[in-house]
Design an enzyme around this catalytic site. Sequence first.
Site, mmCIF file in Angstrom:
data_model
loop_
_atom_site.group_PDB
_atom_site.id
_atom_site.type_symbol
_atom_site.label_atom_id
_atom_site.label_comp_id
_atom_site.label_asym_id
_atom_site.label_seq_id
_atom_site.Cartn_x
_atom_site.Cartn_y
_atom_site.Cartn_z
ATOM 1 C CG ASP A 173 46.769 47.729 41.906
ATOM 2 O OD1 ASP A 173 47.221 46.844 42.660
ATOM 3 O OD2 ASP A 173 46.266 48.788 42.360
HETATM 4 C C1 NOJ Z 1 46.397 46.772 45.426
HETATM 5 C C2 NOJ Z 1 46.626 48.232 45.663
HETATM 6 O O1 NOJ Z 1 45.765 48.993 44.834
HETATM 7 C C3 NOJ Z 1 48.048 48.672 45.418
HETATM 8 O O2 NOJ Z 1 48.184 50.001 45.828
HETATM 9 C C4 NOJ Z 1 49.010 47.779 46.125
HETATM 10 O O3 NOJ Z 1 50.329 48.225 45.925
HETATM 11 C C5 NOJ Z 1 48.820 46.367 45.600
HETATM 12 N N1 NOJ Z 1 47.461 45.929 45.872
HETATM 13 C C6 NOJ Z 1 49.814 45.377 46.213
HETATM 14 O O4 NOJ Z 1 49.505 45.144 47.526
#
Ligand code: NOJ
Length: 762
Positions: A301
């Site tokens: 993430d």
């Molecule tokens: C953080 C989020 O937790 C995740 O779900 C998302 O896909 C990513 N950022 C990318 O935006």
Amino acid sequence: MSSLSEGMKRLIEPLSFIIIVLSISIAFAGEKIGGSQDKKFGYDYLNPNIPVDKRVEDLLSRMSLAEKIGQMCQYNAGMKNAGQLARDGSVGSFLNVTDPGEIERLQHAAVRDSRLGIPILFGLDVIHGYSTIFPIPIAWASTWNPEIVRESAEVSAKEACSQGVRWTFSPMVDIARDPRWGRIAEGAGEDVYLGMAMANALVEGYQGRKLGPESRLVACAKHYVAYGAAAGGRDYNSAEVSERTLREVYLPPFKAAVDAGAGTIMSAFEDLNGVPATANSFTIRDILKGEWPFKGFVVSDWDAVTELINHGVACDSAEAVMKAVIAGVDMDMVGPYHDHLEVLVREGKIPIEPVNDAVRRILRIKFEIGLFEHPYPDPAMAKSGLMLPEYRKVSREAAREAIVLLKNDRNILPLSRNIESIAVIGPLADSKPDMLGCWPCQGKPAPVVTLLAGIKSAASPQTKVMYAEGCGVRDTSRSGFAEAIVAAKESDVVVIAVGERAEMTGEAESRSSLDLPGVQEDLVKAIVATGKPVVEILMNGRPLSINWSAEHLPAILETWFLGTEAGNAIADVLFGNYNPSGKLPVTFPRSVGQVPIFYNHMNTGRPPSAERFTSRYTDIPWTPLFSFGYGLSYTKFGFSELNVIPDPGVKDRFLVTVDVTNEGKRDGIETVQLYIRQDCASVARPVKQLAGFRRVELAAGETKTVSFILTPYDLSFINAGMERVVESGPLEVMAGGSSVDLISKSTVIEKSMPVAEKVPIY
Ligand code: NOJ
């Protein structure tokens, strides 16, 4: 040569220099396009007619360490040196690049100008639609209709792919049992079985039945794993989950996504039992890539690798990189792989194997979806591929199926189209942006149909439709109440839209209260005090404790955030053009103090009752406000004739049949839900557990027999030895239209046996 005149030498020397330069650049150009093993394609990896694994191996063998690490790096849009990164082969993926022209330009730099011409995978959070926005995922799950969800995802994939995006960070398959957690909006709710069905539908909708050149989007099941178990419902917080619960509750939706062919998995932010998910070899290497085994790649993430320092498991970002790579995080989302990985490998701190493994996985996905053959967005589609009328139609269909009728005393709904006057009140009644929900992707407010607009277009032209905002969602001021009360007094019926702002839900939007924010409840009370019949329309991303409304209002619709067609879909239900069929995918608590509260809890040694010294509260009932699986219709359904027949040919398989009758005067749709309970097991089992569901259309007065197969997987659970097993013993099978008020039948499981972790196809 010595006999050559000085003049000739002067002529030949520059010529030979030019020839040398030319031959070097021809050789280099040959290297760039892949040499000449196959006349048509150059090197093997460029040949789409040979198996993907061979192409991967061929390409890998030609890559420098720096190029390998490049594939493992994902950068965000807007980098000044993005083009250079692409030309250098230093980027495997970009996220958030949405302009098809920019995608084309960067892809061009990678494919035409980089040494090996490896295309870039462009990723984006296409969560519940790209331009045409669908209901938020918790609302999708409220349809209990995997087919409409699959279709919605397919539309999202068509739109995204038309713009050059080939990878979505969806579905979120985190089981969520805590409504304080804002991200409960992004998933399928609290249940494993329903969660697995939704995971399967979404992956298939994005990718098709099999990941291949026809797949428009690569799916990414996230957030691996147990991110929804954040303590206190506080986003990013630690999760303490036993291995048994992990395997029984939190892992299966990921397994379902993997079995459906999901190309990628995103690791989570949280630490799980003390080990951050981004550095968790047990969950990533052992379970995901080992036990299952998942063949795609794992992306971190957002900057979660660097966050290993905050977690306290890495002293600096080099150590964080080391831990993430060793744990099996193949691609780093905007993190520090590019800063340290090359040195770490050169110094022998990270062996080359995990790097090769990561690159193989990433390349395999790129080959599988045909990115090498079709790297660019199709210009014609880029112009005309969005918001087609047929896409909006699917969105409206999904939206009305997602609406849950929570209350309908005296059959106040549906409203007559010819009603003389309606007052549409509330801060969410005419708010376009809020209807898009959290993660609206490229959805714009302009085309959104609000509740007010939907009612105006569905009511007869003679109906007087009045509107008053009343208050803001989070306002503390009551100054708008007076106008709303006047509108209510002048009307025959009031429709009041209250709930949360879209931005109060989703990532980093945990709340400690589940009450209606601001003075909205006071507004509802003031309107009810006018004596007019009031229909409450809830718009929210989490269960809310709307006790006062539940007690005093005759009708309540849970509509979540329904997307582009929200207003039309709600009007369809309000005026009876669609008989509501949605069911709650999550329990509604009476108070935040009951959290976590979910239907499939254990019985405990002292099951809750009115008695003292039982598992209950002294100040409020232990039961929820609305149960999992609950949802009314404008008609009424009855259940009878539940039969459970052991399959004579296959051990631990049962055929279950149940009759469902539409006892009312309107045609309708009922979701028949099947639950099981096993006492006398080696470990405590839930009081009930969903094991099947089927949406059935029934004409007024009609009866249908619905059948289910209970497979060994459906009956299985994780025993104390962490094995998935079926255990012999008595089994209770229950059926009905929600998780309460079930009819039941007892049977016996004859044989204990191990069961494979292979999720059945829904
Ligand atoms: C953080 C989020 O937790 C995740 O779900 C998302 O896909 C990513 N950022 C990318 O935006």
